[in-house]
Design an enzyme around this catalytic site. Structure first.
Site, PDB file in Angstrom:
ATOM      1  CB  ALA A  64      -0.892  -0.008   1.228  1.00  0.00           C
ATOM      2  CG  PHE A  66       3.808   2.360  -5.950  1.00  0.00           C
ATOM      3  CD1 PHE A  66       5.175   2.569  -5.871  1.00  0.00           C
ATOM      4  CD2 PHE A  66       3.193   2.434  -7.197  1.00  0.00           C
ATOM      5  CE1 PHE A  66       5.923   2.844  -7.018  1.00  0.00           C
ATOM      6  CE2 PHE A  66       3.923   2.713  -8.337  1.00  0.00           C
ATOM      7  CZ  PHE A  66       5.290   2.922  -8.247  1.00  0.00           C
ATOM      8  CG  ASN A 113       5.798   7.597   4.318  1.00  0.00           C
ATOM      9  OD1 ASN A 113       4.694   8.081   4.593  1.00  0.00           O
ATOM     10  ND2 ASN A 113       6.112   6.331   4.550  1.00  0.00           N
ATOM     11  CG  PHE A 117      -3.862   8.009   5.894  1.00  0.00           C
ATOM     12  CD1 PHE A 117      -2.875   7.094   5.589  1.00  0.00           C
ATOM     13  CD2 PHE A 117      -4.695   7.734   6.976  1.00  0.00           C
ATOM     14  CE1 PHE A 117      -2.707   5.932   6.330  1.00  0.00           C
ATOM     15  CE2 PHE A 117      -4.535   6.584   7.721  1.00  0.00           C
ATOM     16  CZ  PHE A 117      -3.546   5.682   7.407  1.00  0.00           C
ATOM     17  CB  SER A 180      -0.357   4.991   9.001  1.00  0.00           C
ATOM     18  OG  SER A 180       0.308   6.216   8.750  1.00  0.00           O
ATOM     19  CG  ASN A 182       3.424   9.209   8.742  1.00  0.00           C
ATOM     20  OD1 ASN A 182       4.302   9.582   9.510  1.00  0.00           O
ATOM     21  ND2 ASN A 182       3.646   8.373   7.746  1.00  0.00           N
ATOM     22  CB  THR A 183      -3.166   8.966  10.964  1.00  0.00           C
ATOM     23  OG1 THR A 183      -3.086   9.173   9.552  1.00  0.00           O
ATOM     24  CG2 THR A 183      -4.539   9.401  11.453  1.00  0.00           C
ATOM     25  CE  LYS A 222       1.330  -2.062   5.748  1.00  0.00           C
ATOM     26  NZ  LYS A 222       1.447  -1.418   4.442  1.00  0.00           N
ATOM     27  CB  SER A 250       5.484  -4.517   9.903  1.00  0.00           C
ATOM     28  OG  SER A 250       6.684  -3.902   9.454  1.00  0.00           O
ATOM     29  CG  ASN A 251       2.383   0.892   7.997  1.00  0.00           C
ATOM     30  OD1 ASN A 251       3.124   1.597   7.313  1.00  0.00           O
ATOM     31  ND2 ASN A 251       1.072   0.996   7.968  1.00  0.00           N
ATOM     32  N   GLY A 301      11.423  -4.216   3.619  1.00  0.00           N
ATOM     33  CA  GLY A 301      12.826  -4.393   3.274  1.00  0.00           C
ATOM     34  C   GLY A 301      13.134  -5.439   2.218  1.00  0.00           C
ATOM     35  CE1 TYR A 322       6.678   3.436  -2.763  1.00  0.00           C
ATOM     36  CE2 TYR A 322       4.839   3.477  -1.259  1.00  0.00           C
ATOM     37  CZ  TYR A 322       5.628   4.097  -2.202  1.00  0.00           C
ATOM     38  OH  TYR A 322       5.356   5.381  -2.602  1.00  0.00           O
TER      39      TYR A 322
END
Ligand SMILES: Cc1cc2nc3c(=O)[nH]c(=O)nc-3n(C[C@H](O)[C@H](O)[C@H](O)COP(=O)(O)O)c2cc1C
Length: 368
Positions: A64, A66, A113, A117, A180, A182-183, A222, A250-251, A301, A322
């Site tokens: 996820a 990309f 990153n 979202f 994530s 980042n939220t 996830k 994992s994330n 990785g 990714y």
């Protein structure tokens, strides 16, 4: 690395990472990007995997992030990926965090990153995906949808329920993104009681949809790599109690360490080569907790055939990547598939899944 990519990459790497990504999406949309000889490999029965109702032509997927808005899933499948996970999608469109928010750590073969979202929301994807998108034959592989919550959502559980209701007949599986970094607060949904409530609600929602549509769409979860043993116990027990079909592990990680690139101090999630070890340890520990039957998608990785195979040896049924696409380009999927079939031939292995769990104990005994 192919000759063409060796010429294209330096030009792309002059651009800011997000601009280069937008260009890559454009090229994919226009059909300008090709993989290498992946068609033949995709048909190799030694690589085909069946998970419940889903038939994957091979174990390798694109993770996820990309293709957040599901614009180029078909083109990505044609590069050789057996599945593509689009998203993370939130109900309403969202701009994400301020730029710059994506950094290349080239010497480390990594990315950081803090996108937050950024996506076009349910409406745009709904117009893009037709109900018959579920038929494998029309799109050439499995398309999953990774779902999340709007940053200022007042009812986070409802955001997940909404996505499953809206896209139930348009995607092959869902992944709940509760990991994530980042939220703000999202990762709290991994805590025992929160996760139990989320999965309980989704179980009810899916039961109703299943009886309406007469088919069952799998739901994966996830998780982050930044979890301790007790948290892994909690997640495993909730996943086994509730009807969750598997884990994506994992994330990105909040951990830093051993990085040499200048951007190492940027905040956000770290992905790519430095994540491999941590994500693989969590994967193996979860494999031991869940037993042999629960599907696990191993991510983090993977950048060549050897790392792909090692993820499977640590307990993964399927794998995703990714960051390595950014460094190795569109031929990577085909190269990894070829390395997998070569390994099967060399080791006299009848099916790729025969490698699964071979090294699970070795990875699982490492400290988090
Ligand atoms: C730029 C970028 C954006 C990402 N966006 C998402 C996302 O929206 N949802 C998600 O679940 N994971 C997202 N990820 C995490 C990846 O799906 C993957 O779990 C992680 O990068 C580890 O795999 P890798 O080491 O192969 O990159 C993102 C990763 C990157 C590098």
């Amino acid at each position: 690395m192919g000759l063409l990519w060796r010429c294209v990459r330096p030009a792309l790497f002059v651009l800011p990472p997000e601009r280069a990504h937008a260009l890559a999406l454009c090229a994919l949309k226009m059909g300008l990007v090709r993989g290498v000889n992946s068609g033949r490999l995709m048909g190799d029965p030694r690589l085909q995997i069946r998970l419940g109702s889903l038939e994957f032509s091979n174990p390798l997927g694109l993770a996820a992030g990309f293709d957040k808005n599901g614009e180029v899933a078909g083109a990505l499948l044609r590069l050789g990926f057996g599945h593509v996970e689009i998203g993370t999608l939130t109900p309403l469109p969202q701009r994400g965090n301020q730029t710059p928010r994506l950094f290349r750590l080239t010497q480390d073969r990594a990315l950081i990153n803090r996108m937050g979202f950024n996506n076009e929301g349910h409406g745009a994807l709904l117009r893009r995906l037709k109900p018959d998108n579920k038929k494998n034959s029309s799109k050439g592989g499995i398309v999953g949808l990774n779902i999340g919550v709007n940053k200022d959502s007042l009812d986070r559980l409802a955001d997940y329920t909404k996505a499953i209701t809206v896209f139930y007949d348009r995607v092959d599986y869902f992944t709940l993104n509760v990991s994530s970094p980042n939220t703000p607060g999202l990762r709290d949904l991994q805590m025992r009681d929160n996760l139990d409530e989320l999965l309980r609600q989704l179980q009810t929602t899916r039961a109703a949809l299943r009886s309406d549509y007469r088919f069952r769409v799998p739901i994966f979860l996830k998780i982050a790599p930044d979890l301790n043993e007790v948290q892994l116990d909690d997640i495993a027990s909730v996943v086994l109690e509730r009807e969750c079909d598997g884990l994506v592990i994992s994330n990105t990680t909040l951990a830093r360490g051993g990085l040499v690139s200048g951007y190492a101090r940027e905040s956000g999630g770290l992905s790519g080569r430095p994540l491999f070890e941590r994500a693989t340890v969590v994967l193996a520990k979860m494999r031991l907790r869940l037993g042999k039957k629960a599907p696990i998608i191993g991510v983090g990785g993977i950048d060549d055939g050897q790392s792909a195979l090692e993820k499977i040896r640590a307990g993964a049924d399927l794998i995703q990547l990714y960051s390595a696409m950014i460094y190795h380009g569109p031929a990577l999927a085909g190269q990894i598939l070829r390395a997998m079939t070569d390994s099967c031939t060399r080791d006299g292995v009848k099916h790729i899944s025969d490698y699964r769990d071979q090294h699970v104990e070795k990875w699982a005994c490492q400290l988090l």
